[in-house]
Design a protein around this motif. Structure first.
Motif, short mmCIF file in Angstrom:
data_model
loop_
_atom_site.label_atom_id
_atom_site.label_comp_id
_atom_site.label_asym_id
_atom_site.label_seq_id
_atom_site.Cartn_x
_atom_site.Cartn_y
_atom_site.Cartn_z
N LYS A 26 0.85 -1.20 0.00
CA LYS A 26 0.00 0.00 0.00
C LYS A 26 0.88 1.24 0.00
CE LYS A 26 -4.22 -1.63 2.13
NZ LYS A 26 -4.85 -1.81 3.42
N ASP A 27 0.37 2.32 -0.60
CA ASP A 27 1.17 3.54 -0.72
C ASP A 27 1.33 4.29 0.60
OD1 ASP A 27 1.63 3.17 -3.36
OD2 ASP A 27 -0.09 4.36 -4.03
N GLY A 28 0.36 4.12 1.50
CA GLY A 28 0.36 4.90 2.74
C GLY A 28 1.66 4.72 3.53
N ALA A 29 2.12 5.82 4.12
CA ALA A 29 3.37 5.78 4.88
C ALA A 29 3.28 4.79 6.03
CB ALA A 29 3.67 7.17 5.43
N LEU A 30 4.39 4.17 6.36
CA LEU A 30 4.39 3.26 7.50
C LEU A 30 5.57 3.55 8.43
CD1 LEU A 30 6.62 0.73 7.13
CD2 LEU A 30 4.99 0.10 5.39
N ARG A 31 5.43 3.05 9.65
CA ARG A 31 6.47 3.21 10.67
C ARG A 31 7.06 1.84 11.00
NH1 ARG A 31 8.26 7.25 14.50
NH2 ARG A 31 6.72 8.43 13.32
N TYR A 32 8.37 1.80 11.08
CA TYR A 32 9.07 0.61 11.55
C TYR A 32 9.72 0.96 12.88
CZ TYR A 32 12.60 -3.00 11.99
OH TYR A 32 13.38 -4.03 12.48
N LEU A 33 9.32 0.27 13.92
CA LEU A 33 9.90 0.50 15.26
C LEU A 33 10.67 -0.74 15.68
CD1 LEU A 33 10.24 1.92 18.02
CD2 LEU A 33 7.93 1.19 18.60
N ASP A 34 11.96 -0.58 15.88
CA ASP A 34 12.84 -1.69 16.27
C ASP A 34 13.25 -1.42 17.71
OD1 ASP A 34 14.80 -3.73 16.28
OD2 ASP A 34 15.33 -3.33 14.18
N THR A 35 12.69 -2.19 18.67
CA THR A 35 12.92 -1.86 20.08
C THR A 35 14.32 -2.26 20.56
OG1 THR A 35 11.99 -3.98 20.79
CG2 THR A 35 10.48 -2.08 20.69
N HIS A 36 14.93 -3.25 19.93
CA HIS A 36 16.26 -3.74 20.31
C HIS A 36 17.04 -3.90 19.00
CE1 HIS A 36 13.64 -4.85 23.64
NE2 HIS A 36 14.70 -4.96 24.42
N ALA A 37 17.65 -2.80 18.56
CA ALA A 37 18.07 -2.73 17.16
C ALA A 37 19.43 -3.33 16.85
CB ALA A 37 18.04 -1.26 16.70
N GLY A 38 20.34 -3.39 17.85
CA GLY A 38 21.70 -3.85 17.52
C GLY A 38 22.44 -2.75 16.77
N VAL A 39 23.47 -3.14 16.01
CA VAL A 39 24.31 -2.12 15.35
C VAL A 39 23.95 -1.92 13.88
CG1 VAL A 39 26.21 -2.56 16.97
CG2 VAL A 39 26.27 -3.60 14.69
N GLY A 40 22.98 -2.67 13.38
CA GLY A 40 22.49 -2.40 12.02
C GLY A 40 23.12 -3.24 10.94
N ARG A 41 24.45 -3.26 10.88
CA ARG A 41 25.13 -4.12 9.91
C ARG A 41 26.40 -4.67 10.55
NH1 ARG A 41 25.20 -5.78 4.45
NH2 ARG A 41 23.34 -4.69 3.80
N TYR A 42 26.74 -5.91 10.17
CA TYR A 42 27.82 -6.63 10.86
C TYR A 42 28.90 -7.06 9.86
CZ TYR A 42 24.32 -6.60 14.48
OH TYR A 42 23.39 -6.18 15.41
N ASP A 43 30.13 -6.87 10.27
CA ASP A 43 31.26 -7.25 9.43
C ASP A 43 31.55 -8.74 9.65
OD1 ASP A 43 33.61 -7.54 8.09
OD2 ASP A 43 34.80 -6.33 9.50
N LEU A 44 31.32 -9.54 8.64
CA LEU A 44 31.50 -10.99 8.82
C LEU A 44 32.97 -11.39 8.84
CD1 LEU A 44 28.52 -12.40 6.72
CD2 LEU A 44 28.66 -12.04 9.19
N ALA A 45 33.84 -10.47 8.42
CA ALA A 45 35.28 -10.74 8.51
C ALA A 45 35.85 -10.20 9.82
CB ALA A 45 36.00 -10.09 7.33
N GLY A 46 34.99 -9.65 10.65
CA GLY A 46 35.44 -9.03 11.91
C GLY A 46 35.76 -10.07 12.97
#
Ligand SMILES: C[S@@+](CC[C@H](N)C(=O)[O-])C[C@H]1O[C@@H](n2cnc3c(N)ncnc32)[C@H](O)[C@@H]1O
Length: 281
Positions: free
Chosen positions: A31-51
Motif C-alpha cells: 500500500k502507498d500509505g506511509a508506515l512506521r518501523y519501530l525496532d525496540t532492540h536494534a543492535g548495530v544495524g550491519r555486521y562485518d563478517l570478517a570481523g
C-alpha cells in the motif's frame, strides 16, 4: 548487558527472523500509505563478517553462509530474493562480506514516505548503529530502553507499520516483560503488526507467551518456529520463533514454503521442527 549481537549475526536464528521480517515489510509496502518501523532492540544495524566477533564463533557460516548461493526451487528463490539483495555482495568464495541486521533490512526496503525508529540501549552499539545507518532523514536512532520506547512511540502518527521486539533474553523475566509491554502497546494500537522474537530453550515459556496473548484478546496471531534440533541441556540455542500479532494474511503460506527449506539447508538434525500455526493456544 553482556550480550553482543556481533558474535551471532547471520546465524540460523537471524536468517529465520530476517527472512520473515523482509516478508512482513514487503506486504506492508504493497500500500502507498506511509508506515512506521519501530525496532525496540536494534543492535548495530550491519555486521562485518570478517570481523573479530563474527570470526570467533563462525556462527554465520552455518546460517547465512549456507543460504547465499544455494540453489533453491523457483518459488522459494523468489521469496528469498529481497532479503538476499539486502545481504549484498559476496566475496570471490561466494560468501557474504557483511550481514544486515534488522535496521539495515528495513532501511533498504522502506520508501521516502516511511519512517524508522531504532532503539538500542548499549552506548557503544547505539553509536555504531547511528554510524552504520548513515545520514538518512527517514530514521531516528535512540539510545534508550526498547520497552520504554514502545510505550512512548505507539501508536505512531502513520497508524500503519511494524514493531520488531528482539531482546537479548539475558534477563530471567524477559518473556514476561516482552508479553506485558507488547500487550500494552497492542491495546493502544490494535492494528499494528508486532513481531516478537524469542529463543526456544523452554517450550513451556513459549506456550505461555501465546496463551497470554490469546487470553488478552489477541485474535490474529501466528506462531512461527524453526528448531534445528531438540532443546539442548547445555542451553545452546538451537531453535527460535516469532510470535506475530496481526500477521499479513500471506505470511503463513510463505512460511510453510520457506521454513522447511531453510531448516534443511541450515543443518536440521534429529528432533528438528518447523511450526507454522495460525491458531496457537
Ligand atoms: C538480539 S540483538 C538485536 C538484533 C537486531 N534486532 C537484529 O535483528 O539485527 C539485541 C540488542 O538489544 C540491545 N539491548 C539490550 N537491552 C536493551 C534494552 N533494554 N533496550 C534496548 N536495547 C537493548 C543489545 O545491546 C543488543 O544489541
Amino acid at each position: 548487558m553482556n550480550y553482543r549481537h556481533a558474535f551471532h549475526a547471520g546465524n540460523f536464528a537471524d536468517v529465520f527472523k530476517h527472512v520473515l521480517l523482509t516478508r512482513i515489510l514487503l506486504y506492508l509496502l504493497r500500500k502507498d500509505g506511509a508506515l512506521r518501523y519501530l525496532d525496540t532492540h536494534a543492535g548495530v544495524g550491519r555486521y562485518d563478517l570478517a570481523g573479530d566477533e563474527a570470526g570467533r564463533t563462525g556462527e554465520w557460516r552455518e546460517g547465512v553462509g549456507r543460504i547465499v548461493g544455494a540453489p533453491a526451487p523457483a518459488e522459494i528463490a523468489g521469496l528469498l530474493a529481497p532479503w538476499l539483495a539486502a545481504v549484498g555482495p559476496v566475496n570471490p568464495e561466494g560468501m557474504p562480506m557483511s550481514y544486515p541486521g534488522s535496521p539495515a533490512i528495513a532501511q533498504t526496503l522502506l520508501r521516502s514516505q516511511d519512517r524508522l525508529t531504532l532503539c538500542e540501549l548499549h552506548a557503544d552499539d547505539a553509536q555504531a548503529l547511528a554510524a552504520n545507518m548513515g545520514r538518512d532523514r527517514r530514521l531516528k536512532v535512540l539510545r534508550m530502553d526498547g520497552y520504554t520506547a514502545l510505550r512512548a512511540y505507539v501508536p505512531p502518527v502513520e497508524r500503519r507499520g511494524l514493531v520488531l521486539v528482539d531482546p537479548p533474553f539475558e534477563a530471567f523475566d524477559e518473556f514476561d516483560r516482552m508479553t506485558k509491554s507488547c500487550l500494552e502497546a497492542w491495546r493502544k494500537w490494535p492494528t499494528g503488526v508486532y513481531a516478537l522474537w524469542h529463543p526456544i530453550k523452554d517450550e513451556a515459556a513459549v506456550d505461555l507467551l501465546h496463551e497470554r496473548l490469546r487470553a488478552a484478546g489477541v485474535s490474529r496471531l501466528l506462531r512461527l518456529e524453526l528448531s534445528l534440533a531438540r532443546p539442548q541441556r547445555d542451553g545452546r540455542l538451537v531453535g527460535s520463533g516469532l510470535a506475530v500479532i496481526n500477521p499479513p494474511h500471506v505470511l503463513a503460506d510463505e512460511a510453510r514454503l520457506l521454513l522447511p527449506w531453510l531448516a534443511e539447508r541450515m543443518g536440521a538434525a534429529p528432533g528438528s521442527r518447523v511450526r507454522v500455526d495460525e491458531n496457537p493456544v
